[in-house]
Design a protein around this motif. Sequence first.
Motif, mmCIF file in Angstrom:
data_model
loop_
_atom_site.group_PDB
_atom_site.id
_atom_site.type_symbol
_atom_site.label_atom_id
_atom_site.label_comp_id
_atom_site.label_asym_id
_atom_site.label_seq_id
_atom_site.Cartn_x
_atom_site.Cartn_y
_atom_site.Cartn_z
ATOM 1 N N MET A 167 7.104 37.426 -15.415
ATOM 2 C CA MET A 167 7.770 38.350 -14.877
ATOM 3 C C MET A 167 9.340 38.197 -14.421
ATOM 4 S SD MET A 167 5.408 40.374 -13.604
ATOM 5 C CE MET A 167 5.887 41.311 -12.320
ATOM 6 N N THR A 168 9.872 39.157 -14.349
ATOM 7 C CA THR A 168 11.443 38.972 -14.098
ATOM 8 C C THR A 168 11.666 39.999 -12.759
ATOM 9 O OG1 THR A 168 11.922 41.254 -15.297
ATOM 10 C CG2 THR A 168 11.897 39.086 -16.547
ATOM 11 N N HIS A 169 12.541 39.805 -12.103
ATOM 12 C CA HIS A 169 13.029 40.724 -11.191
ATOM 13 C C HIS A 169 13.320 42.171 -11.431
ATOM 14 C CE1 HIS A 169 12.914 37.156 -8.228
ATOM 15 N NE2 HIS A 169 13.757 36.260 -9.050
ATOM 16 N N PRO A 170 12.975 42.905 -10.522
ATOM 17 C CA PRO A 170 13.392 44.302 -11.055
ATOM 18 C C PRO A 170 14.770 44.365 -11.092
ATOM 19 C CG PRO A 170 11.845 44.394 -8.898
ATOM 20 C CD PRO A 170 12.138 42.715 -9.086
ATOM 21 N N THR A 171 15.118 45.358 -11.995
ATOM 22 C CA THR A 171 16.481 45.731 -12.126
ATOM 23 C C THR A 171 16.925 47.064 -11.548
ATOM 24 O OG1 THR A 171 16.588 44.492 -14.370
ATOM 25 C CG2 THR A 171 18.224 46.309 -14.098
ATOM 26 N N LEU A 172 18.039 47.068 -11.083
ATOM 27 C CA LEU A 172 18.691 48.457 -10.505
ATOM 28 C C LEU A 172 19.389 48.802 -11.489
ATOM 29 C CD1 LEU A 172 19.500 50.581 -8.403
ATOM 30 C CD2 LEU A 172 21.161 48.842 -7.449
ATOM 31 N N LEU A 173 18.842 50.372 -12.115
ATOM 32 C CA LEU A 173 19.641 50.977 -12.907
ATOM 33 C C LEU A 173 20.293 52.368 -12.530
ATOM 34 C CD1 LEU A 173 20.302 51.864 -15.868
ATOM 35 C CD2 LEU A 173 18.203 53.022 -16.043
ATOM 36 N N VAL A 174 21.601 52.287 -12.236
ATOM 37 C CA VAL A 174 22.300 53.254 -11.603
ATOM 38 C C VAL A 174 22.318 54.419 -12.560
ATOM 39 C CG1 VAL A 174 24.185 54.015 -10.389
ATOM 40 C CG2 VAL A 174 22.998 51.819 -9.719
ATOM 41 N N ILE A 175 21.980 55.817 -12.526
ATOM 42 C CA ILE A 175 22.291 56.796 -13.395
ATOM 43 C C ILE A 175 23.235 57.766 -12.719
ATOM 44 C CG2 ILE A 175 21.112 58.582 -14.633
ATOM 45 C CD1 ILE A 175 18.301 56.879 -14.460
ATOM 46 N N ALA A 176 24.592 57.597 -13.566
ATOM 47 C CA ALA A 176 25.698 58.649 -13.057
ATOM 48 C C ALA A 176 25.491 59.619 -14.097
ATOM 49 C CB ALA A 176 26.786 57.954 -13.236
ATOM 50 N N HIS A 177 25.946 61.040 -13.368
ATOM 51 C CA HIS A 177 25.867 62.045 -14.304
ATOM 52 C C HIS A 177 26.758 61.924 -15.495
ATOM 53 C CE1 HIS A 177 27.291 65.945 -15.722
ATOM 54 N NE2 HIS A 177 26.329 66.477 -15.423
ATOM 55 N N GLY A 178 28.321 61.222 -15.287
ATOM 56 C CA GLY A 178 29.052 61.121 -16.483
ATOM 57 C C GLY A 178 30.146 62.289 -16.502
ATOM 58 N N SER A 179 31.229 62.060 -17.036
ATOM 59 C CA SER A 179 32.542 63.029 -17.185
ATOM 60 C C SER A 179 33.573 62.558 -18.044
ATOM 61 C CB SER A 179 33.110 62.716 -15.709
ATOM 62 O OG SER A 179 34.401 63.630 -15.595
ATOM 63 N N ARG A 180 34.057 63.460 -18.568
ATOM 64 C CA ARG A 180 35.121 63.398 -19.602
ATOM 65 C C ARG A 180 36.460 62.811 -18.832
ATOM 66 N NH1 ARG A 180 33.324 68.308 -21.357
ATOM 67 N NH2 ARG A 180 32.484 68.305 -23.353
ATOM 68 N N ASP A 181 36.468 62.639 -17.600
ATOM 69 C CA ASP A 181 37.413 62.294 -16.744
ATOM 70 C C ASP A 181 37.361 60.634 -16.584
ATOM 71 O OD1 ASP A 181 39.243 61.232 -14.716
ATOM 72 O OD2 ASP A 181 39.409 63.315 -13.958
ATOM 73 N N PRO A 182 38.038 59.878 -17.173
ATOM 74 C CA PRO A 182 38.148 58.402 -17.174
ATOM 75 C C PRO A 182 37.840 57.849 -15.766
ATOM 76 C CG PRO A 182 40.128 58.841 -17.748
ATOM 77 C CD PRO A 182 39.562 60.186 -17.920
ATOM 78 N N ARG A 183 38.341 58.663 -14.662
ATOM 79 C CA ARG A 183 38.385 58.168 -13.315
ATOM 80 C C ARG A 183 36.882 58.083 -12.913
ATOM 81 N NH1 ARG A 183 41.710 62.533 -10.149
ATOM 82 N NH2 ARG A 183 40.662 63.770 -11.656
ATOM 83 N N HIS A 184 36.161 58.971 -13.548
ATOM 84 C CA HIS A 184 34.730 59.051 -12.782
ATOM 85 C C HIS A 184 34.153 57.544 -13.245
ATOM 86 C CE1 HIS A 184 30.676 60.710 -12.317
ATOM 87 N NE2 HIS A 184 30.131 60.123 -13.272
ATOM 88 N N ALA A 185 34.140 57.089 -14.700
ATOM 89 C CA ALA A 185 33.223 55.818 -14.969
ATOM 90 C C ALA A 185 34.061 54.672 -14.201
ATOM 91 C CB ALA A 185 33.426 55.614 -16.518
ATOM 92 N N ALA A 186 35.302 54.835 -14.107
ATOM 93 C CA ALA A 186 36.025 53.584 -13.362
ATOM 94 C C ALA A 186 35.337 53.630 -11.890
ATOM 95 C CB ALA A 186 37.524 53.795 -13.272
ATOM 96 N N THR A 187 35.168 54.554 -11.106
ATOM 97 C CA THR A 187 34.808 54.750 -9.897
ATOM 98 C C THR A 187 33.383 54.306 -9.813
ATOM 99 O OG1 THR A 187 36.144 56.440 -9.435
ATOM 100 C CG2 THR A 187 34.429 56.249 -7.760
ATOM 101 N N VAL A 188 32.538 54.544 -10.868
ATOM 102 C CA VAL A 188 30.955 54.266 -10.780
ATOM 103 C C VAL A 188 30.854 52.875 -10.927
ATOM 104 C CG1 VAL A 188 28.818 54.335 -12.043
ATOM 105 C CG2 VAL A 188 30.077 56.286 -11.675
ATOM 106 N N HIS A 189 31.981 52.116 -11.877
ATOM 107 C CA HIS A 189 32.017 50.752 -12.102
ATOM 108 C C HIS A 189 32.187 50.174 -10.845
ATOM 109 C CE1 HIS A 189 32.610 46.913 -14.454
ATOM 110 N NE2 HIS A 189 33.983 46.910 -13.713
ATOM 111 N N ALA A 190 33.327 50.698 -10.182
ATOM 112 C CA ALA A 190 33.939 49.729 -9.032
ATOM 113 C C ALA A 190 32.597 49.801 -7.845
ATOM 114 C CB ALA A 190 35.011 50.565 -8.383
#
Length: 250
Positions: free
Chosen positions: A1-24
Amino acid sequence: MTHPTLLVIAHGSRDPRHAATVHALTERVRAERPGLRVETAYLEFNAPSVPRVLERLAAEGADEVVALPLLLTRAFHAKTDIPSVLREARARLPRLRVRQADVLGPSPLLNATLGRRLREAGIRPGDLPRTGLVLASAGSTDPEAIAVIAEIARELRHTGWCAVRPAFASALLPRTEDVVRALRAEGVERVAVAPYVIAPGRLPDRIAAGAEAAGADILADVLGPAPELARLLLDRFDEALVRERASLSA
């Protein structure tokens, strides 16, 4: 058994600021709970996709994933897109247990994040009685999502603002600039605009442009990687685990 993983599902965007904010934001979640595995996937525009991340987790021996929509309301993506993607993944990866957590809103922690961004933009407690607030969301045609935004505006109205009105960047009217001008016409002395969106992108830019065009006094930043938002992600993760374990013991 492993500990549960949290998978954050974002919408996504062509704007690179979107993914940078999700990463932060996900980095802040990791810092809040060391030892929790946190992965990120996107519905479109960005990589990795949800199926690819789930396939990788299964190949690495994970057995339990909580898929958390990085969404503020329950609308099309939360009700249709994400359940469909997860359903297909379960069929392909029967040994991987995947459950979908609730969307983030509504929550007092989101209201606290809005307050943080408004204070950072220059709002002080003494300003509220003479300031109207425009609660500017992305917009949706889903009645449940619309009702949630309206209820948040009503709640905020009771915290001292002289007026609180919703506005929408897409799908619905009124637009941000329309509400700013309407508040001015009603004699409101100052107007603040609070984007009720998580990350920068095309719709937040539309909100900002409307606020500037109509001469709003204050424009707050997007919610972004605020500590309150990171705590909310962990709350939704924990709630999903509690529901699952309660159903197994029932």
